[in-house]
Design an enzyme around this catalytic site. Structure first.
Site, mmCIF file in Angstrom:
data_model
loop_
_atom_site.group_PDB
_atom_site.id
_atom_site.type_symbol
_atom_site.label_atom_id
_atom_site.label_comp_id
_atom_site.label_asym_id
_atom_site.label_seq_id
_atom_site.Cartn_x
_atom_site.Cartn_y
_atom_site.Cartn_z
ATOM 1 N N LYS A 108 16.283 -2.708 -11.856
ATOM 2 C CA LYS A 108 15.521 -1.481 -12.135
ATOM 3 C C LYS A 108 16.372 -0.447 -12.848
ATOM 4 O O LYS A 108 15.882 0.281 -13.706
ATOM 5 C CB LYS A 108 14.955 -0.904 -10.833
ATOM 6 C CG LYS A 108 13.771 -1.694 -10.289
ATOM 7 C CD LYS A 108 12.965 -0.873 -9.304
ATOM 8 C CE LYS A 108 11.761 -1.632 -8.807
ATOM 9 N NZ LYS A 108 11.019 -0.911 -7.771
ATOM 10 N N LYS A 193 2.253 -11.247 -12.372
ATOM 11 C CA LYS A 193 1.540 -10.989 -11.124
ATOM 12 C C LYS A 193 0.728 -9.701 -11.286
ATOM 13 O O LYS A 193 1.112 -8.817 -12.032
ATOM 14 C CB LYS A 193 2.584 -10.902 -10.010
ATOM 15 C CG LYS A 193 2.447 -9.803 -9.016
ATOM 16 C CD LYS A 193 3.564 -9.888 -8.005
ATOM 17 C CE LYS A 193 4.124 -8.513 -7.649
ATOM 18 N NZ LYS A 193 3.130 -7.484 -7.351
ATOM 19 N N LYS A 196 0.172 -3.086 -9.006
ATOM 20 C CA LYS A 196 -0.516 -1.792 -8.957
ATOM 21 C C LYS A 196 0.100 -0.763 -9.900
ATOM 22 O O LYS A 196 -0.556 0.174 -10.313
ATOM 23 C CB LYS A 196 -0.595 -1.261 -7.521
ATOM 24 C CG LYS A 196 0.709 -0.904 -6.857
ATOM 25 C CD LYS A 196 0.418 -0.249 -5.515
ATOM 26 C CE LYS A 196 1.199 -0.890 -4.383
ATOM 27 N NZ LYS A 196 2.651 -0.795 -4.500
HETATM 28 P P1 ATP Z 1 4.575 -2.227 -7.495
HETATM 29 O O1 ATP Z 1 4.094 -2.384 -8.893
HETATM 30 O O2 ATP Z 1 4.748 -0.800 -7.089
HETATM 31 O O3 ATP Z 1 5.749 -3.096 -7.129
HETATM 32 P P2 ATP Z 1 2.923 -4.121 -6.037
HETATM 33 O O4 ATP Z 1 1.475 -4.332 -6.387
HETATM 34 O O5 ATP Z 1 3.905 -5.192 -6.418
HETATM 35 O O6 ATP Z 1 3.324 -2.715 -6.614
HETATM 36 P P3 ATP Z 1 4.170 -3.695 -3.458
HETATM 37 O O7 ATP Z 1 4.065 -2.348 -2.828
HETATM 38 O O8 ATP Z 1 5.444 -4.071 -4.146
HETATM 39 O O9 ATP Z 1 2.950 -3.862 -4.474
HETATM 40 O O10 ATP Z 1 3.813 -4.796 -2.377
HETATM 41 C C1 ATP Z 1 2.930 -4.595 -1.298
HETATM 42 C C2 ATP Z 1 2.507 -5.946 -0.747
HETATM 43 O O11 ATP Z 1 1.544 -6.549 -1.609
HETATM 44 C C3 ATP Z 1 3.642 -6.960 -0.608
HETATM 45 O O12 ATP Z 1 3.509 -7.626 0.616
HETATM 46 C C4 ATP Z 1 3.430 -7.902 -1.781
HETATM 47 O O13 ATP Z 1 3.915 -9.208 -1.514
HETATM 48 C C5 ATP Z 1 1.923 -7.887 -1.925
HETATM 49 N N1 ATP Z 1 1.509 -8.151 -3.304
HETATM 50 C C6 ATP Z 1 1.748 -7.340 -4.357
HETATM 51 N N2 ATP Z 1 1.181 -7.840 -5.477
HETATM 52 C C7 ATP Z 1 0.572 -9.008 -5.118
HETATM 53 C C8 ATP Z 1 -0.184 -10.015 -5.838
HETATM 54 N N3 ATP Z 1 -0.442 -9.887 -7.127
HETATM 55 N N4 ATP Z 1 -0.659 -11.071 -5.143
HETATM 56 C C9 ATP Z 1 -0.420 -11.194 -3.821
HETATM 57 N N5 ATP Z 1 0.287 -10.305 -3.088
HETATM 58 C C10 ATP Z 1 0.776 -9.222 -3.718
HETATM 59 MG MG MG Z 2 6.128 -4.968 -6.084
#
Ligand code: ATP
Ligand code: MG
Length: 325
Positions: A108, A193, A196
């Protein structure tokens, strides 16, 4: 065996967050487990204060709307009076080199340097805050994906080191890999993936998107020109992703789902309906909670109290053993 998991309010929750994490927490969680909104982790890169506050609230509402017991959820910053001192104690047990080895920080910070934006010290120290999150609650199992396993290792090392040097204060946590979860991919680029905080949200299904928008995004999902209606993730990742979403929403095995169609358009239609059906009750409960400010505030306060009480003894012990406070 209490477990601890968190979600950062770095963007609105996606279908991936829901199917891959939140829905499982609600279904598989046990009494004593804790789930929190990690708003402090959301400050390590540039952010908007009002948006962070609003998203934390939404995320809390989502956890409860998904069916997690209200007394098992909290917002991280409500524990600042405990997390602040504990983070300091742990920072004084952590070597600079150890923190500098964190792969996520390296990646990062390199990305920020490339973009010529300053790297916050908080981005460097946040794995220690994460260790404080875990150690304060005495969690012994921390379900994480690959990207967070190293941070749990750090929490483990810090707990052991502190216990060895000053006396037993902490439970030594363990990273557990959750059983293979639906890894929901971006609909417009199935090599990524669904995220968000993705810059382009055309292929990201948000929990709070209205049905029309969900339908539009699914309709535009990237597939392929092969015309083969089979589940082949390597050769047809776009189609496979749609089938996986459908399987996760309907609770059927993915190969059985694949057998029922003769055209890509039919798959997209079925996915649209399944996603809308899956998210509708969730959205309604979430909206209800967001409108009922008193109730949501009450849940938030109660969660903070439960988590604070749970950590109070451990924090007091750690400070006493460290010779301060
Ligand atoms: P960021 O972009 O802020 O990293 P993120 O969508 O990756 O957001 P996190 O806060 O990093 O979300 O993760 C929260 C939870 O959601 C974790 O347990 C992660 O494994 C799960 N998760 C995130 N994205 C996915 C996805 N596309 N499919 C399945 N599980 C997911
Ligand atoms: Mg993440």
């Amino acid at each position: 065996m209490p477990r601890l998991s968190a979600i950062t309010p770095s963007g609105p929750a996606t279908l991936g967050n829901y199917l891959g994490a939140i829905r499982r927490w609600a279904r598989e969680g046990r009494p004593g487990d804790l789930y929190f909104v990690s708003d402090l982790h959301g400050m390590t890169t540039p952010y908007h204060p009002q948006r962070l506050r609003a998203r934390s609230r939404e995320m809390l509402a989502l956890l409860v709307a998904a069916g997690i017991e209200p007394e098992q959820v909290f917002v991280q910053s409500d524990l600042l009076p405990q997390l602040g001192p504990l983070t300091w104690v742990l920072e004084c047990s952590c070597s600079f080199g150890e923190a500098a080895r964190m792969t996520q920080f390296k990646e990062k910070s390199a990305a920020r340097e490339l973009a010529a934006t300053p790297v916050r010290v908080g981005l460097f120290t946040y794995p220690v805050l994460m260790a404080a999150d875990i150690l304060l609650q005495g969690a012994d199992e921390v379900p994480v994906g690959d990207d967070q396993a190293q941070h749990v290792e750090l929490a483990r090392a810090l707990a052991r080191r502190f216990n060895g040097a000053y006396g037993e204060a902490f439970v030594v946590p363990e990273a557990v890999t959750p059983p293979a979860a639906a890894r929901v991919r971006d609909l417009s680029d199935p090599s990524r993936k669904m995220d968000k905080s993705a810059r382009d949200s055309a292929g990201v299904l948000f929990v709070m998107d209205d049905p029309d928008l969900l339908a539009r995004k699914v309709r535009r999902a990237v597939t392929d020109g092969l015309g083969r209606l089979e589940y082949r993730p390597d050769e047809q990742p776009g189609l496979a992703n749609l089938l996986e979403i459908l399987a996760a929403c309907t609770g059927q095995p993915v190969r059985a789902v694949a057998a029922g169609f003769s055209a890509y358009g039919e798959v997209k239609k079925a996915v649209t309906e399944a996603v809308i059906d899956e998210l509708r009750p969730l959205r309604e409960r979430m909206r209800g909670l967001l409108e009922d400010t008193t109730e949501l505030d009450r849940i938030r306060k109660r969660g903070a109290m439960v988590a604070t009480d749970r950590g109070a003894h451990r924090l007091a012990t750690a400070l006493r053993l460290a010779g301060v406070g």
